[in-house]
Design an enzyme around this catalytic site. Sequence first.
Site, mmCIF file in Angstrom:
data_model
loop_
_atom_site.group_PDB
_atom_site.id
_atom_site.type_symbol
_atom_site.label_atom_id
_atom_site.label_comp_id
_atom_site.label_asym_id
_atom_site.label_seq_id
_atom_site.Cartn_x
_atom_site.Cartn_y
_atom_site.Cartn_z
ATOM 1 N N LYS A 62 -3.283 -0.800 4.151
ATOM 2 C CA LYS A 62 -2.072 -0.646 3.332
ATOM 3 C C LYS A 62 -1.224 0.674 3.577
ATOM 4 C CE LYS A 62 -2.176 -5.484 1.390
ATOM 5 N NZ LYS A 62 -1.328 -5.621 2.066
ATOM 6 N N GLN A 118 3.287 -4.858 -2.400
ATOM 7 C CA GLN A 118 3.577 -5.855 -1.556
ATOM 8 C C GLN A 118 3.879 -6.091 -2.258
ATOM 9 O OE1 GLN A 118 0.060 -7.574 0.715
ATOM 10 N NE2 GLN A 118 -0.198 -8.995 -1.372
ATOM 11 N N TYR A 152 -23.735 -12.817 9.778
ATOM 12 C CA TYR A 152 -24.168 -11.387 10.240
ATOM 13 C C TYR A 152 -25.381 -11.168 10.881
ATOM 14 C CZ TYR A 152 -19.151 -10.424 7.848
ATOM 15 O OH TYR A 152 -17.496 -11.012 8.053
ATOM 16 N N ASP A 160 14.000 5.833 -7.558
ATOM 17 C CA ASP A 160 13.174 4.610 -6.448
ATOM 18 C C ASP A 160 13.334 5.268 -5.237
ATOM 19 O OD1 ASP A 160 12.622 2.835 -5.352
ATOM 20 O OD2 ASP A 160 14.272 1.046 -6.631
ATOM 21 N N HIS A 209 -10.875 -5.997 -3.557
ATOM 22 C CA HIS A 209 -9.376 -4.297 -2.993
ATOM 23 C C HIS A 209 -8.809 -3.786 -3.951
ATOM 24 C CE1 HIS A 209 -9.532 -7.012 0.731
ATOM 25 N NE2 HIS A 209 -8.745 -8.816 0.233
ATOM 26 N N TYR A 217 -7.276 -3.486 2.450
ATOM 27 C CA TYR A 217 -6.462 -3.092 1.490
ATOM 28 C C TYR A 217 -5.936 -2.184 1.816
ATOM 29 C CZ TYR A 217 -3.818 -6.234 -1.315
ATOM 30 O OH TYR A 217 -3.469 -7.024 -2.632
#
Length: 513
Positions: A214, A394, A153, A420, A272, A211
């Site tokens: 998501k 997930q 980097y 649900d 994450h 993450y």
Amino acid sequence: MASDKWCVEKRGVVGNESVGGEIGGVAETGCLSIVVLGASGDLAKKKTFPALFNLYRQGFLKSNDVHIFGYARTKIALDELRDRIRGYLSPEKENPESVSNFLQLIKYICGGYDSEEGFQSLDKAISEHEVSKNSTEGSSRRLFYLALPPSVYPSVCRMIKLYCTNKSDLGGWTRIIVEKPFGRDLATAEELSAQIGELFDEPEIYRIDHYLGKELVQNLLVLRFANRFFLPLWNRDNIDSVQIVFREDFGTEGRGGYFDQYGIIRDIIQNHLLQVFCLVAMEKPISLKPEHIRDEKVKVLQSVNPIKDEEVVLGQYEGYRDDPTVPKNSNTPTFATMVLRIHNERWEGVPFILKAGKALNSRKAEIRIQFKEVPGDIFRCQKQGRNEFVIRLQPSEAMYMKLTVKQPGLEMSTVQSELDLSYRQRYQGVTIPEAYERLILDTIKGDQQHFVRRDELKVAWEIFTPILQRIDKGELKPRAYKSGSRGPAEADDLLKRVGYAQTHGYIWIPPTL
């Protein structure tokens, strides 16, 4: 408002209001050059280029404005690179024209990551593209995606700064996306941040943690702060424990040498799971401006107490050291369960359990918020399990609330069931975007909300560095566990010790269409 979908209207970025497609006085329209450094590597082929293709296919990248440049050390022809990428795009038979047109946008430059000649060639190619598009003053936009090991980097950023930032009258912006891991501990992370920070200002640096892209993670702020019935419940008076879990049902599978340099804490938990932790535990920001949200994330991290040895369980699956790329005496954990405790008014006494592991008996990532037992339980049904709010990140994205209800029939008996919201059933026909698509689009827009700020990264490493140093010295040893198991038995014992009540006889089944 500009016609391009990725031009934004009134977005708050880095503390400034964006109005009419401008952020901080810099136009968000015009010629866009996306440079993928490490273009021949796995990350670029499997994640970066497919994400760019999906943005192109959905109309967020316009072929008359954008060019994509691949840069890598590998000496391959442009057609060969395009063929490599083609296999990772959505089925070509469904989008043959889109795939072909997208691949034509890609150019390739071969060069070293510290090569002046290579980056001068890259700058020349970008400049020719900008000139060919008749770019106007202030309209040059250059986005550099570093799909590279962190070790390069600093040299890559130095080359970009010296040779690839726009020095003509065009002006515009340059932005850098860097991938995790951001260092190995506090010292190396700070050194890396300082090296990059000498070259680019913080608003130009986008530390990507996929993450945060998501769908269900993006939903957390809406769930917490847009629903009245969550507001009075989201505290230590009602919540008994919070689990944030990442499980994989496979091992390192050929990546043992790479994984052994980092381990499960550096690879998954420190980034994450900690990002998810911040969104679950933070206070309400004063607005949706990225800096206000990131301020609250930093505050909750600063409130985390030092991790106690007795609230950590490490594991290593049997067979991990059989990988020829892994040292035979490796002390690297492939599993970890640890408890974070927050010292503030909202969360005092509530254990936040972060758990991640490889080669386990299932694959899933979820947040499990367990509520306290009902006082004065007249139905005597506590053994069936407590109320839980579960957010499945997930696979099979869903949110469901585990409730105790009456069993249908003549008798007054209770059973555990759920309310649900399963995304696949509720949102049929709606494509949930991949995390990388969303985050690359955010970078183009200049929205840093879902990226890691430097001070946030520093505090995150302060939490985990002490325990990581002890693991590296061999002072903390992982326990062996069998592949396909739940992990070390001691991890379940730790959950019981901190008060988590396991539900028996209930299994959530994702609904079928």
